[in-house]
Design an enzyme around this catalytic site. Sequence first.
Site, PDB file in Angstrom:
ATOM      1  N   ASP A  84       7.862  -7.635  29.088  1.00  0.00           N
ATOM      2  CA  ASP A  84       8.878  -7.050  28.941  1.00  0.00           C
ATOM      3  C   ASP A  84       9.148  -6.036  27.590  1.00  0.00           C
ATOM      4  OD1 ASP A  84       6.926  -6.872  31.113  1.00  0.00           O
ATOM      5  OD2 ASP A  84       8.622  -6.122  32.626  1.00  0.00           O
ATOM      6  N   ASP A 129      -3.867  -3.269  38.390  1.00  0.00           N
ATOM      7  CA  ASP A 129      -3.403  -2.937  39.123  1.00  0.00           C
ATOM      8  C   ASP A 129      -3.898  -2.631  40.342  1.00  0.00           C
ATOM      9  OD1 ASP A 129      -1.710  -3.076  36.673  1.00  0.00           O
ATOM     10  OD2 ASP A 129      -0.259  -1.758  36.743  1.00  0.00           O
TER      11      ASP A 129
END
Lengths: 215, 261
Positions: B11, B130
């Site tokens: 990230d 997702d």
Amino acid sequence: MDVVIVDYGAGNLRSVARAVAHAGVDAKVSARPQDVLAAKALIVPGVGAAEDTMANLRAGGLVEPVLEYIASERPFLGVCMGQQALFDYSEEGGRHDCLGVLPGRIVRFPSGMTVPHMGWNTVEMRVEHPVFEGIPDGSYFYFVHGYHPVPSDDSVVLGETDYDGVRFPSVVGRGNVVATQFHPEKSARWGLQLYANFLRLAKERGSIAPAGMTA
Amino acid sequence: MLTRRIIPCFDVDRGRVVKGISFVELRDAGDPVELAAQYDQQGADELVFLDITASSDARTSVYDMIRNTADQVFIPLTVGGGVRTPQDVRLMLESGADKVSMNTAAVQRPELISEGAKGFGSQCIVVAVDAKRVGAERWEVFTHGGRTATGIDAVQWAREATERGAGELLVTSMDSDGHQDGYDLGLLRAISDSVEVPIIASGGAGEPEHLYDAFTEGGADAVLAASIFHFGKYDIPTLKQYLTDRGIPMRPVETDTPSPA
């Protein structure tokens, strides 16, 4: 030495330029026909579709200069789409004529397989090629493609790769032309070695051809 | 033989890696270049950077980060997060990304997938799915980092995304993500049986056998993982050895890398 990376709008020019820079060579990224004609070593990279690649080369007035360069027997490296474009034609999205430097066509992997063929796979060399000097046979390189060459003259096959039972040429060439289906600029150690070999041979001998191999 | 891939995921916020990292030898754990080089040496097959920069004026930081990383690391880089337009795709590719991952914007406007594939080639368009389990064999697509339900069936969406030109799918189970007790194998199998493109399993890796299960039962071509590496529980050579011993084809870890000329 004038190393030219042909810029015809393909997306991965920077990676190729960086791999060349890693070998200590400052290449010229150029879309100009006169730079292609004046080059001492020429690299044609490429990603995407055959149709777009050929359209871009034509629109940029680059087809003739590239063919003239190759005919003059100076060192040439084609990568991925830059390799497929060397053949007579591609079946990707209909039949599209390519450069016709090497005899054969480009076909899709059979349906039912996972396509694109994406990831690290081994390359078995059929000939001892100077561009692969110091690279162990069976080394891993990074591939991403849905189509592959089917040469009509077996002698242009320099190396092969097996994908789920489909054996295809992953290194092709003749004389001073060598071209890979995989992306050496994304293949870590051995990919960088390949660029370094190509550039060193081009500089030192002005030739990348194996001994005894004629154009 | 084509090997299966292990892909560490980072990230990134304002060009800095923010998810925990435990390489002790790093001078600067937030430096994406240093981390990427470290993982490359460890045998990572690709790297994924997920840009979570919230402030829009700091968005350009991601391009510098891609450029710096791609200058020094010669394995494929995928970048995702905040991709909304073909121009965003172009900028990421021009900065040095090899693939661009899209999620929310692709669900809102599926043409983005087709435009990206047409403009830059399917090989660089990754659609991130997702998904959350909503029935025995049913999963729903979520967007906006998992905050927004869409009512769209995940398997159907996966199929549409590939028909529109996605070259790869990054399938994350929101139920499993962060729990480290295994990938959602049913979700992976349902999608891998429905599409021809490679799929990357994501969400839930905690033990080496979870990776093995994703490849075998899930039919995944690659596994994405964050915590299992970043918290130093297992390193990539250990995982690759484990998987190789169990018959999963893996690219061997090179013990030394060439230095610049």
